[in-house]
Write an enzyme that holds these catalytic residues in place. Sequence first.
Site, short mmCIF file in Angstrom:
data_model
loop_
_atom_site.label_atom_id
_atom_site.label_comp_id
_atom_site.label_asym_id
_atom_site.label_seq_id
_atom_site.Cartn_x
_atom_site.Cartn_y
_atom_site.Cartn_z
N SER A 59 -17.54 14.29 -15.91
CA SER A 59 -16.86 14.28 -14.67
C SER A 59 -16.86 15.42 -13.71
CB SER A 59 -15.49 14.11 -15.10
OG SER A 59 -14.81 15.32 -15.98
N LYS B 128 -12.86 23.06 -9.81
CA LYS B 128 -12.88 21.47 -10.05
C LYS B 128 -11.60 20.96 -9.51
CE LYS B 128 -13.53 17.82 -13.75
NZ LYS B 128 -14.09 17.56 -15.11
N SER C 41 -17.95 16.43 -20.24
CA SER C 41 -17.90 16.48 -18.75
C SER C 41 -18.47 17.81 -18.14
CB SER C 41 -16.46 16.09 -18.32
OG SER C 41 -16.14 14.78 -18.54
#
Length: 498
Positions: free
Chosen positions: A154, A79, A178
């Site tokens: 997210s 990420k 997330s």
Amino acid sequence: MSELHLLSTQQLITGLQDKQFSSLELTDHYIKRINALDSKINSFITHTSETARAQAKAADEMRVQGDKRPLLGVPMAHKDIFCTQGVLTTCGSKMLHNFISPYDATIVTNIDKAGMISLGKLNMDEFAMGSDNESSYYGAVHNPWNIAHVPGGSSGGSAAAVAAGFVPVATGSDTGGSIRQPASFCGLTGIKPTYGRVSRFGMIAYASSLDQAGSMGRSAMDCAFLLQPMIGHDPRDATSIKYDMPDYVQDLNDAAASAGDKPFAGLRIGVAKEYFSKGLDTEVEQAARAALKKYEELGATIVEVTITDPEITLATYYMLAPAEASSNLSRFDGVRFGYRCENPKDLIDLYTRSRSEGFGPEVQRRILSGTYALSAGYFDAYYTKAQKVRRIIIKDFEDAFANCDVIASPTAPTAAYKLGEDLDPATMYLGDVYTIGVNLAGLPALSQPVGLTSAGLPIGLQLIGQYWQESKLLSTAHLFQQHTDHHLQHSTIAKETV
């Protein structure tokens, strides 16, 4: 070779060790898929293909020389919230669109030491603020099960990349759900460990008392393989805690080896009526209850527990998280690094324009609400009161765990919705209603796939554990996955060959 991307992490490890394919062949297979198909998904922000190929060649040579590291030569991706030395690290924001990190996050270093190969940096909601991955400066991410739908957020890029068959596993971060919510939306397993289990050094902060890194994969075993090198005490992170270092993969194998016809005999699963209340989609509720019935058939005992009303938890979270964000993001001022506006009139203009032009609408919204909560005259009324409620939330979880071993709930109140459908921020915030309490309490939790809607979209079940009980959560999900095939279903994009 055309279906290497459908193999589990364990199968990839076995294939590499048995010389069924090389790390370079495996890496090239994933790179080929990314190049051919990611234009439909937009899961990557930065590709590191050439570096990855060089690392794969080196991994193959090390294996010939006798290197026995199990994850040697297995691809993955990070990420884009984790600093990666010499690589663009954007956090999904215009504010950092030119930021090349001068150092590695601790988990990046640890995963490198395990011999894994990073294929790049994955798209995300800007500064991890969002639940649909539509707030990224680099464009929305599409759900591989149906590209008209969101992947969740997210960590939407991480979830989409794994679900599309671009990487077998990926890192994520979880501040209020997330990892778990996008895992649910994309038919994956994703785990948020106990707060302090994984170092936050080099992870760009959103809300420091809530942020925690974790792993995402198709199965609990996939998550265990990636989580293993991520954990451990780090003196560079003041919130990192020294604690026993489990062997997650061995724990899962031991649990499977000792399981009989009733693998969950003696396991008490707590179910709170507060998690099955208004706003829960009918198909999601049916899938969650069917999964609980399966657990019961396999020997588990379902017990009723009580937790804090999720709406109170939601209000508490959206008081505390923006307050911490307003403080953490004050460092992005256009002076030291990050976006800098052109031709500022003076210092105040530099600050004002750099931040208003560099941050997107959702980030600005949370900074403003957080600054308001911390301002004189409102601090005690909002922030201090929210911290007191946080203690009540923790106590309610403690009381619930006196009567059960794990707590189960739907991961999200709905399956993935369409891109652009949930533009109202308040509605989007409600998507976190079942996950944020875990972050406020610092507990570990995971999401596992338990079915599909009539429209073919994945549904997840959340399992919440006691502090430091990641092995129990992963083992519980792993044993469930030994008796079901939800985790073996593949997305539309994953089924495409190139």
